[in-house]
Design a protein around this motif. Structure first.
Motif, mmCIF file in Angstrom:
data_model
loop_
_atom_site.group_PDB
_atom_site.id
_atom_site.type_symbol
_atom_site.label_atom_id
_atom_site.label_comp_id
_atom_site.label_asym_id
_atom_site.label_seq_id
_atom_site.Cartn_x
_atom_site.Cartn_y
_atom_site.Cartn_z
ATOM 1 N N HIS A 17 0.823 -1.208 0.000
ATOM 2 C CA HIS A 17 0.000 0.000 0.000
ATOM 3 C C HIS A 17 0.860 1.262 0.000
ATOM 4 O O HIS A 17 0.528 2.244 -0.691
ATOM 5 N N ALA A 18 1.946 1.251 0.728
ATOM 6 C CA ALA A 18 2.836 2.411 0.741
ATOM 7 C C ALA A 18 3.395 2.669 -0.661
ATOM 8 O O ALA A 18 3.434 3.812 -1.122
ATOM 9 N N ALA A 19 3.802 1.612 -1.352
ATOM 10 C CA ALA A 19 4.350 1.764 -2.706
ATOM 11 C C ALA A 19 3.281 2.186 -3.708
ATOM 12 O O ALA A 19 3.585 2.830 -4.712
ATOM 13 N N ARG A 20 2.040 1.849 -3.443
ATOM 14 C CA ARG A 20 0.928 2.279 -4.305
ATOM 15 C C ARG A 20 0.528 3.725 -4.037
ATOM 16 O O ARG A 20 -0.311 4.277 -4.733
ATOM 17 N N GLY A 21 1.077 4.329 -2.981
ATOM 18 C CA GLY A 21 0.737 5.701 -2.636
ATOM 19 C C GLY A 21 -0.411 5.835 -1.660
ATOM 20 O O GLY A 21 -0.893 6.938 -1.403
ATOM 21 N N ASN A 22 -0.848 4.734 -1.070
ATOM 22 C CA ASN A 22 -1.926 4.757 -0.082
ATOM 23 C C ASN A 22 -1.305 5.049 1.287
ATOM 24 O O ASN A 22 -0.892 4.138 2.003
ATOM 25 N N VAL A 23 -1.228 6.325 1.614
ATOM 26 C CA VAL A 23 -0.543 6.763 2.829
ATOM 27 C C VAL A 23 -1.177 6.167 4.084
ATOM 28 O O VAL A 23 -0.502 5.524 4.892
ATOM 29 N N ALA A 24 -2.470 6.387 4.262
ATOM 30 C CA ALA A 24 -3.130 5.936 5.493
ATOM 31 C C ALA A 24 -3.103 4.420 5.619
ATOM 32 O O ALA A 24 -2.747 3.884 6.672
ATOM 33 N N GLY A 25 -3.464 3.720 4.555
ATOM 34 C CA GLY A 25 -3.487 2.255 4.601
ATOM 35 C C GLY A 25 -2.110 1.661 4.767
ATOM 36 O O GLY A 25 -1.912 0.707 5.519
ATOM 37 N N GLY A 26 -1.121 2.215 4.068
ATOM 38 C CA GLY A 26 0.243 1.703 4.180
ATOM 39 C C GLY A 26 0.779 1.852 5.594
ATOM 40 O O GLY A 26 1.294 0.902 6.185
ATOM 41 N N ALA A 27 0.666 3.057 6.144
ATOM 42 C CA ALA A 27 1.181 3.302 7.495
ATOM 43 C C ALA A 27 0.455 2.443 8.524
ATOM 44 O O ALA A 27 1.084 1.854 9.415
ATOM 45 N N ARG A 28 -0.862 2.351 8.399
ATOM 46 C CA ARG A 28 -1.649 1.568 9.364
ATOM 47 C C ARG A 28 -1.239 0.089 9.338
ATOM 48 O O ARG A 28 -1.029 -0.525 10.384
ATOM 49 N N ALA A 50 10.248 -4.781 12.985
ATOM 50 C CA ALA A 50 9.326 -3.832 13.599
ATOM 51 C C ALA A 50 9.881 -2.412 13.493
ATOM 52 O O ALA A 50 9.138 -1.464 13.191
ATOM 53 N N GLY A 51 11.179 -2.252 13.710
ATOM 54 C CA GLY A 51 11.805 -0.936 13.568
ATOM 55 C C GLY A 51 11.729 -0.427 12.134
ATOM 56 O O GLY A 51 11.414 0.750 11.894
ATOM 57 N N TRP A 52 12.013 -1.300 11.166
ATOM 58 C CA TRP A 52 11.900 -0.947 9.750
ATOM 59 C C TRP A 52 10.485 -0.461 9.439
ATOM 60 O O TRP A 52 10.305 0.564 8.781
ATOM 61 N N ALA A 53 9.491 -1.199 9.922
ATOM 62 C CA ALA A 53 8.100 -0.862 9.628
ATOM 63 C C ALA A 53 7.719 0.490 10.221
ATOM 64 O O ALA A 53 7.047 1.298 9.569
ATOM 65 N N GLY A 54 8.131 0.743 11.433
ATOM 66 C CA GLY A 54 7.822 2.027 12.067
ATOM 67 C C GLY A 54 8.472 3.191 11.340
ATOM 68 O O GLY A 54 7.833 4.231 11.110
ATOM 69 N N GLU A 55 9.735 3.021 10.961
ATOM 70 C CA GLU A 55 10.426 4.077 10.217
ATOM 71 C C GLU A 55 9.772 4.326 8.868
ATOM 72 O O GLU A 55 9.600 5.470 8.447
ATOM 73 N N LEU A 56 9.393 3.248 8.174
ATOM 74 C CA LEU A 56 8.758 3.409 6.868
ATOM 75 C C LEU A 56 7.382 4.052 7.016
ATOM 76 O O LEU A 56 7.007 4.929 6.231
ATOM 77 N N ALA A 57 6.619 3.656 8.026
ATOM 78 C CA ALA A 57 5.306 4.268 8.257
ATOM 79 C C ALA A 57 5.451 5.767 8.496
ATOM 80 O O ALA A 57 4.680 6.571 7.944
ATOM 81 N N ASP A 58 6.449 6.157 9.296
ATOM 82 C CA ASP A 58 6.687 7.583 9.545
ATOM 83 C C ASP A 58 7.039 8.304 8.244
ATOM 84 O O ASP A 58 6.531 9.399 7.974
ATOM 85 N N ALA A 59 7.899 7.698 7.422
ATOM 86 C CA ALA A 59 8.306 8.319 6.155
ATOM 87 C C ALA A 59 7.119 8.470 5.205
ATOM 88 O O ALA A 59 6.962 9.508 4.557
ATOM 89 N N VAL A 60 6.279 7.446 5.150
ATOM 90 C CA VAL A 60 5.095 7.494 4.284
ATOM 91 C C VAL A 60 4.183 8.637 4.724
ATOM 92 O O VAL A 60 3.676 9.400 3.896
ATOM 93 N N GLU A 61 3.991 8.775 6.021
ATOM 94 C CA GLU A 61 3.127 9.845 6.525
ATOM 95 C C GLU A 61 3.721 11.237 6.283
ATOM 96 O O GLU A 61 2.970 12.212 6.199
ATOM 97 N N ARG A 62 5.039 11.314 6.140
ATOM 98 C CA ARG A 62 5.682 12.599 5.817
ATOM 99 C C ARG A 62 5.601 12.889 4.318
ATOM 100 O O ARG A 62 6.067 13.928 3.870
#
Length: 172
Positions: free
Chosen positions: A102-113, A143-155
């Motif tokens: 979802h993050a790669a598709r540009g779905n910010v909310a869904g990817g981060a969640r 888990a650390g990778w996922a949190g960092e990527l979620a933060d980046a997607v939301e930015r």
């Protein structure tokens, strides 16, 4: 009703004899449906029983190729066919792969969640099982990778799935 080149009536959903959805449309590397007849990425066969090591290796190869949707399907097979005690682990890993999709598709909310949900799931499984590195995987690192990527997607950071693919196994 007219039919597509695949024989599926235009506007109809692919269904099996029991009425369950069976998506026969070709898909791209991120799992997005393409028009019937288009060249897509071969789908992962469903219901394959693999050893945990085969699951991790196959999923990693797909992630490295920028195909997290397809890696999710590999994890889903392990989740559905593996021992009950490991189902939450494989489900969490599948959520991480779907979050990357979802993050790669540009779905910010869904990817981060989904990235955060998957991270929480693998951390919770690790805490409950006492295993931090099942099958050589680094759950804390994931888990650390996922949190960092979620933060980046939301930015607003655009995500290239292959470039941001996680390393499932701990560095040796």
């Amino acid at each position: 009703m007219s039919s597509t080149s695949s024989g599926v009536p235009a506007g109809a959903r692919d269904r099996d004899s029991e009425g369950r959805a069976r998506n026969a449309r070709p898909r791209d590397g991120l799992g997005r449906p393409l028009p019937y007849g288009a060249d897509g990425v071969p789908r992962q066969p469903e219901g394959v029983v693999r050893t945990p090591d085969q699951t991790v290796a196959e999923a990693q190869a797909l992630l490295d190729e920028g195909k997290p949707f397809h890696a999710h399907e590999v994890f889903e097979d392990a989740w559905k066919s593996g021992p009950e005690a490991e189902r939450a682990l494989w489900r969490g890993l599948a959520q991480l792969a779907v979050g990357l999709t979802h993050a790669a598709r540009g779905n910010v909310a869904g990817g981060a969640r989904l990235l955060r949900r998957g991270a929480d799931a693998v951390e919770e499984w690790a805490a409950g099982s006492g295993e931090r590195h099942p099958y050589g995987m680094d759950l804390a690192g994931l888990a650390g990778w996922a949190g960092e990527l979620a933060d980046a997607v939301e930015r607003g950071t655009a995500v290239d799935a292959a470039a941001r693919a996680p390393r499932l196994r701990a560095a040796r």
